[in-house]
Write a protein that holds these residues in place. Structure first.
Motif, PDB file in Angstrom:
ATOM      1  N   ASP A  13      27.388  60.020 -29.240  1.00  0.00           N
ATOM      2  CA  ASP A  13      27.591  58.864 -28.279  1.00  0.00           C
ATOM      3  C   ASP A  13      26.102  58.048 -29.996  1.00  0.00           C
ATOM      4  OD1 ASP A  13      25.903  56.036 -27.422  1.00  0.00           O
ATOM      5  OD2 ASP A  13      27.202  57.352 -25.540  1.00  0.00           O
ATOM      6  N   THR A  17      19.760  57.256 -25.757  1.00  0.00           N
ATOM      7  CA  THR A  17      19.510  57.941 -24.566  1.00  0.00           C
ATOM      8  C   THR A  17      20.777  58.120 -23.636  1.00  0.00           C
ATOM      9  OG1 THR A  17      17.710  55.663 -24.541  1.00  0.00           O
ATOM     10  CG2 THR A  17      18.477  56.408 -22.642  1.00  0.00           C
ATOM     11  N   MET A  18      21.190  57.748 -24.435  1.00  0.00           N
ATOM     12  CA  MET A  18      23.056  58.123 -23.229  1.00  0.00           C
ATOM     13  C   MET A  18      23.182  59.735 -24.053  1.00  0.00           C
ATOM     14  SD  MET A  18      25.526  57.088 -21.573  1.00  0.00           S
ATOM     15  CE  MET A  18      26.349  57.618 -20.552  1.00  0.00           C
ATOM     16  N   ILE A  21      21.266  61.257 -21.439  1.00  0.00           N
ATOM     17  CA  ILE A  21      21.589  61.239 -19.869  1.00  0.00           C
ATOM     18  C   ILE A  21      22.839  62.080 -19.829  1.00  0.00           C
ATOM     19  CG2 ILE A  21      22.750  59.575 -18.038  1.00  0.00           C
ATOM     20  CD1 ILE A  21      21.357  57.215 -19.439  1.00  0.00           C
ATOM     21  N   ASP A  58      31.320  58.411 -26.098  1.00  0.00           N
ATOM     22  CA  ASP A  58      31.611  57.258 -26.377  1.00  0.00           C
ATOM     23  C   ASP A  58      32.458  56.790 -27.230  1.00  0.00           C
ATOM     24  OD1 ASP A  58      30.223  54.873 -25.473  1.00  0.00           O
ATOM     25  OD2 ASP A  58      29.522  54.278 -27.179  1.00  0.00           O
ATOM     26  N   VAL A  87      34.509  58.079 -22.557  1.00  0.00           N
ATOM     27  CA  VAL A  87      33.078  57.455 -22.621  1.00  0.00           C
ATOM     28  C   VAL A  87      33.536  55.848 -22.417  1.00  0.00           C
ATOM     29  CG1 VAL A  87      31.111  56.787 -21.039  1.00  0.00           C
ATOM     30  CG2 VAL A  87      32.069  59.008 -22.031  1.00  0.00           C
ATOM     31  N   ASN A  89      32.010  51.783 -21.604  1.00  0.00           N
ATOM     32  CA  ASN A  89      31.030  50.400 -20.553  1.00  0.00           C
ATOM     33  C   ASN A  89      32.362  49.988 -19.894  1.00  0.00           C
ATOM     34  OD1 ASN A  89      29.131  51.221 -22.126  1.00  0.00           O
ATOM     35  ND2 ASN A  89      29.720  50.176 -24.258  1.00  0.00           N
ATOM     36  N   LYS A 108      31.030  54.062 -17.437  1.00  0.00           N
ATOM     37  CA  LYS A 108      29.808  54.298 -17.568  1.00  0.00           C
ATOM     38  C   LYS A 108      29.778  52.528 -16.207  1.00  0.00           C
ATOM     39  CE  LYS A 108      28.542  54.826 -21.958  1.00  0.00           C
ATOM     40  NZ  LYS A 108      28.271  54.017 -22.806  1.00  0.00           N
ATOM     41  N   PRO A 109      28.645  53.161 -15.097  1.00  0.00           N
ATOM     42  CA  PRO A 109      26.797  54.275 -14.902  1.00  0.00           C
ATOM     43  C   PRO A 109      28.050  55.576 -14.345  1.00  0.00           C
ATOM     44  CG  PRO A 109      26.475  52.691 -13.611  1.00  0.00           C
ATOM     45  CD  PRO A 109      27.966  51.895 -14.520  1.00  0.00           C
ATOM     46  N   PHE A 110      28.112  56.694 -14.472  1.00  0.00           N
ATOM     47  CA  PHE A 110      28.222  57.630 -13.681  1.00  0.00           C
ATOM     48  C   PHE A 110      27.324  58.512 -13.328  1.00  0.00           C
ATOM     49  CE2 PHE A 110      29.041  58.678 -18.162  1.00  0.00           C
ATOM     50  CZ  PHE A 110      28.557  59.097 -18.112  1.00  0.00           C
ATOM     51  N   ASN A 111      27.260  59.498 -12.016  1.00  0.00           N
ATOM     52  CA  ASN A 111      26.159  60.634 -12.300  1.00  0.00           C
ATOM     53  C   ASN A 111      26.837  62.072 -12.194  1.00  0.00           C
ATOM     54  OD1 ASN A 111      27.510  60.845  -9.849  1.00  0.00           O
ATOM     55  ND2 ASN A 111      26.475  59.480  -8.589  1.00  0.00           N
TER      56      ASN A 111
END
Length: 126
Positions: A13, A17-18, A21, A58, A87, A89, A108-111
């Motif tokens: 990515d 930050t991604m 995460i 990404d 991944v 957006n 995104k977003p995902f947990n």
């Protein structure tokens, strides 16, 4: 079939930050051997030096998109079987054919739980 939690995983990515995460979510799931690349070129170099059990990339990076990275991975005999999760957006990113080329696709977003749901078909139970 189940995967070893020490199996090497590569996160690709262009946003730090991604990457952070994704690394944290993978750790929550129990994975411990996680590498990162900030672009497709770096990812290809790392993949030439190490066999990864999974690449999570990404889709909208520059200068090489995630789809271009996937095409390069699939074109190389050494890496073409490497599981690859894209991944995105937006659900409109990538054609249906491009989505089928990846082993998984997550928006995104995902947990951690939704990531696990996408990884089970790729890895099996864990």
């Amino acid at each position: 079939m189940s995967v070893s939690m020490t199996a090497p995983i590569l996160i690709v990515d262009d946003y730090n930050t991604m990457i952070r995460i994704m690394r944290n979510l993978l750790r929550q799931l129990g994975f411990t051997n996680i590498d990162e690349a900030s672009d497709g070129r770096t990812a290809l170099t790392k993949m030439s030096q190490k066999n990864y059990a999974l690449v999570i990339s990404d889709s909208t990076m520059a200068p090489m998109t995630g789809m271009e990275l996937l095409q390069r991975v699939r074109a190389d005999d050494r890496t073409k079987q490497t599981p690859f999760v894209m991944v995105a957006n937006d659900p409109s990113e990538g054609s249906e054919a491009e989505r089928r080329a990846a082993n998984g696709y997550i928006l995104k977003p995902f947990n951690a739980q939704s990531l696990k749901t996408k990884l089970v078909p790729v890895f099996g139970a864990f």
